[in-house]
Design a protein around this motif. Sequence first.
Motif, PDB file in Angstrom:
ATOM      1  N   MET A 189       3.315  16.531  -3.861  1.00 16.50           N
ATOM      2  CA  MET A 189       3.973  15.245  -4.049  1.00 16.50           C
ATOM      3  C   MET A 189       4.159  14.530  -2.715  1.00 16.50           C
ATOM      4  O   MET A 189       3.995  13.298  -2.631  1.00 16.50           O
ATOM      5  N   ASN A 190       4.500  15.294  -1.695  1.00 13.51           N
ATOM      6  CA  ASN A 190       4.661  14.666  -0.381  1.00 13.51           C
ATOM      7  C   ASN A 190       3.344  14.043   0.088  1.00 13.51           C
ATOM      8  O   ASN A 190       3.314  12.921   0.639  1.00 13.51           O
ATOM      9  N   TRP A 191       2.259  14.741  -0.121  1.00 19.88           N
ATOM     10  CA  TRP A 191       0.953  14.213   0.277  1.00 19.88           C
ATOM     11  C   TRP A 191       0.564  12.989  -0.561  1.00 19.88           C
ATOM     12  O   TRP A 191       0.074  11.987  -0.038  1.00 19.88           O
ATOM     13  N   GLU A 192       0.802  13.087  -1.847  1.00 18.38           N
ATOM     14  CA  GLU A 192       0.447  11.995  -2.747  1.00 18.38           C
ATOM     15  C   GLU A 192       1.307  10.764  -2.485  1.00 18.38           C
ATOM     16  O   GLU A 192       0.832   9.613  -2.545  1.00 18.38           O
ATOM     17  N   LYS A 193       2.601  10.987  -2.215  1.00 15.92           N
ATOM     18  CA  LYS A 193       3.465   9.843  -1.911  1.00 15.92           C
ATOM     19  C   LYS A 193       3.021   9.168  -0.602  1.00 15.92           C
ATOM     20  O   LYS A 193       3.086   7.941  -0.486  1.00 15.92           O
ATOM     21  N   GLN A 194       2.581   9.965   0.344  1.00 19.46           N
ATOM     22  CA  GLN A 194       2.098   9.389   1.598  1.00 19.46           C
ATOM     23  C   GLN A 194       0.846   8.535   1.350  1.00 19.46           C
ATOM     24  O   GLN A 194       0.720   7.419   1.881  1.00 19.46           O
ATOM     25  N   ASN A 195      -0.049   9.037   0.543  1.00 16.13           N
ATOM     26  CA  ASN A 195      -1.247   8.249   0.201  1.00 16.13           C
ATOM     27  C   ASN A 195      -0.892   6.993  -0.582  1.00 16.13           C
ATOM     28  O   ASN A 195      -1.477   5.913  -0.374  1.00 16.13           O
ATOM     29  N   TYR A 196       0.069   7.126  -1.470  1.00 19.36           N
ATOM     30  CA  TYR A 196       0.473   5.973  -2.287  1.00 19.36           C
ATOM     31  C   TYR A 196       1.093   4.890  -1.403  1.00 19.36           C
ATOM     32  O   TYR A 196       0.792   3.692  -1.545  1.00 19.36           O
ATOM     33  N   ASP A 197       1.929   5.312  -0.481  1.00 18.56           N
ATOM     34  CA  ASP A 197       2.537   4.339   0.426  1.00 18.56           C
ATOM     35  C   ASP A 197       1.462   3.666   1.294  1.00 18.56           C
ATOM     36  O   ASP A 197       1.532   2.457   1.590  1.00 18.56           O
ATOM     37  N   SER A 198       0.461   4.394   1.675  1.00 17.08           N
ATOM     38  CA  SER A 198      -0.607   3.835   2.484  1.00 17.08           C
ATOM     39  C   SER A 198      -1.409   2.797   1.715  1.00 17.08           C
ATOM     40  O   SER A 198      -1.748   1.720   2.242  1.00 17.08           O
ATOM     41  N   LEU A 199      -1.688   3.098   0.454  1.00 18.02           N
ATOM     42  CA  LEU A 199      -2.433   2.146  -0.378  1.00 18.02           C
ATOM     43  C   LEU A 199      -1.611   0.881  -0.617  1.00 18.02           C
ATOM     44  O   LEU A 199      -2.149  -0.252  -0.623  1.00 18.02           O
TER      45      LEU A 199
END
Length: 886
Positions: free
Chosen positions: A186-196
Amino acid sequence: MALWKKVQCLPTETLNSLYPPTFPIEVRHYLASWLEEQPWDDLDLMDPTTEGKALILLSHIMNQLRRLAEHNHNIVERMRLQHIATNMTVYQMQPLQLVRAVQEILKRERSLLNQGNFPGLGVPGQLPQAGSPALSPAPSPLPAPSTAGGKQGDDRERHRAIERLALRVGEVQNCRKEIHHLQESMNWEKQNYDSLQAQAIQNSMLDQNLPESCNNLQNRIQQDEFKSQAFAEKRIQLIQEAVHTLEQTQQQVELHIQSWKRQQHLSTIGAPFSDNLSSLQNCCEQLLTINIQLNQEMIIAGRESGAEPFREQQEKLALLLKTLIHTQGLQTLQKPSHTVDKQPPQVIKTQSKFSTTVRFLLGERMNSGKPAVVKAQIITESQARNLSQPGSLTENVGELINNSAILDHNASTKSTSSTFRNMSIKRIKRADRKGSESVTEEKFALLFSSEINITGCDTAYNIQVISFPIVVIVHGSQDNNALATILWDCAFSEMDRIPFVVPDRVSWQQMCDTLNTKFMSEVQTPRRLDNDNFRFLAQKIFDEPDISGDFQNRMVSWSQFNKEVLPGRGFTFWQWFDGVMELTKRHLKNYWTDRLIFGFIGKQYLHLLLQQSEDGTFLLRFSDSEIGGITIAYVTTTDTGSRQILNIQPFTKKDLEIRSLGDRIQDITFIQFVYPNRAKNEAFNKYYTVMPNKNNGYLQATIHTKVAGEQSSSRMGNGGGAPSTPSPLPSDLDHQTQMNLQTPFNTARPFNPPAFNREPISSRMGNGGVSSAPSPLPSETPMEPPTQMNLAQINDIFFTHPGQFQHPFVNPMLYNQLPYPGGPQQDVHMQNNPPMQGVLEPFPEQGQAGAHYHSLDLPPPTDWEFVELLGGDASRMDTDNFQLPQ
């Protein structure tokens, strides 16, 4: 419980006959569900490990009954349940009797139900329902024991339960790992989501629909959050279940250790006992590991959630850990981790050495960098009861020597223990006694204390354990009464008692079980005491000689056992019984095992048995008037034709050390049959001593048993009177001659030496001409002429046993039989020469040569000796052709 519901429909008379007093119907009713869940039919009564399992089941029953009594608001039912729980202690000495009783009850219930249909669920209102709110639920059933594998199967069941618990802990750890993995995702996915999202803002695409990749990321984040939440909830549930399972499993292990300690206590009176603690130690170590692991998982979960969802579970774990390691207070004897592996002697004399061993079952988890020292001190019964109270040990009641030892770990045996090899009680301080209380009734104990550091635990634990009660004596004469105190305490104490409370009165059945176990163990015999023995013991302890008395429901007090002397005696019941055990153990073990000793039987019952038996029938019974004696009772017929039962004076330990019981029975010829009708020689032949034929220059001497005033049966050939005793004198002598021989010194006449001369005996014996010994009487004392004797009389004197010649100068006693009215001649010189070799044959019959001497150093009698014996008349003897008259 389905079976019990149907059983309640049976008629009242049938129900009353189903349940014995030791297992009343209330136990069947209140514990119906639990009883039917236990594997009673799988318990093999011939398996030695079944006794330990039976003790655990008994402990469950007693604990449940006590809990039911505590929660029952009906005073009558509460008192009834307490009374039943107390009575159930009768099975502690014979736990297999409980298994046998329950098996029989369930079997009869099924048999009765198979005889007809009983669709009803019971008669309402007769007894409170077992599932009523007022009653606490019964504990979960024990794991089904494996009888095929014996003790190993029982150990496997415990280890399987712990393995299942370890798997549950493993599931908790897997949940934690899954939650951690999902959190990383989730931490990795949230980081990617914030980047997008940042890219979309920079490209002014904020008001438009998010790209498909953002939607996918958001969906995965939501799914991971849902999964994480599900795993977190599952982890909470698994931890709660694991703590509950740990609590139950630890209780089971504690029960097994309590059972081990109870068996260790009962071994004092001879109950079977296995001292192997390896399996239980392994269980304790695994429980400790699981406890620490669960506690770590709850700490981690609390940190991750930011809350304390496991406060209750952590408190339970802390309590379980303290129960497993830290032992204080009244329940010291029952806690698992610290135990007295080798108990000290329970009767200890001051200034004498003894040894004991204390074992710590969690030794594998000890911090090896901090060695522990175990110290021992002696405490009173009052101090043992108040260990949990501060200041209870301020008073020093005794001084111990060599009372400290290091808690060492043995890598080969994987055991951690402290051994006190040369401990000693230097002095003891007695408490004030009340009334008639004796010093041998005062109980002490050894308290062992130490501070333990456990790997994985932050704090050090002060552990304490006390030994079984001990009695301190200062003289060997107190040993017997001290043993009585220990026996009563061991046999009749409850498993979880307050130190060292014992009942003052017990049932006669409990007493019988105790005496039988102690007797078999002390004597080391497989033969048990039978009902006839118990009947006599009851008559003795209750002072009721009536053989038809019923003693089954009687109660025996401590005073009757070893405080009050028996009527008409100077000793107590226990002192008498202990003397019988000592005598049997040392001298009568094989006789008792071969059932040659009837043993405990009263004279009234003895008369009933022997009165109708054949004359000369006897039996062996323990004396009831003397400590440590065995007597022979036999039947005979008197001169008047009446039947008579006689008892020979008891043989004690000292008597049997001189001559064995078998040889004494062989000596008494007028007893011929062992009751009821077994030939004496057939029964006792292997116990007769065969004298070896030794040619060592000495004449063999033996000791024989002679009964004074002995009576024999009519079949012995003398009409039932006293047996004829062979006369030591020849039967063909006239009465006056016999009287002269029996009383050679004629006190009515002076001592007169004979008038004829003869050579000194000393010169004829080859002593180099040693002068004759001076006469003990004045030489001028006149002597009467000797009484004349014929050759037959001479032969009877010199040849008292066929084939053996007793020379009057070798055996001085023969001088008293020589027919000198005044006694031996004064010029006879007696020498202490070495024993003569060989045997002299008797005088030959007519037509044969003279007496034959075989390897005899002593020459044959001279002519003058025979002349002297014939009254000094040489004409009566032909020395050249000597013949014996027919």
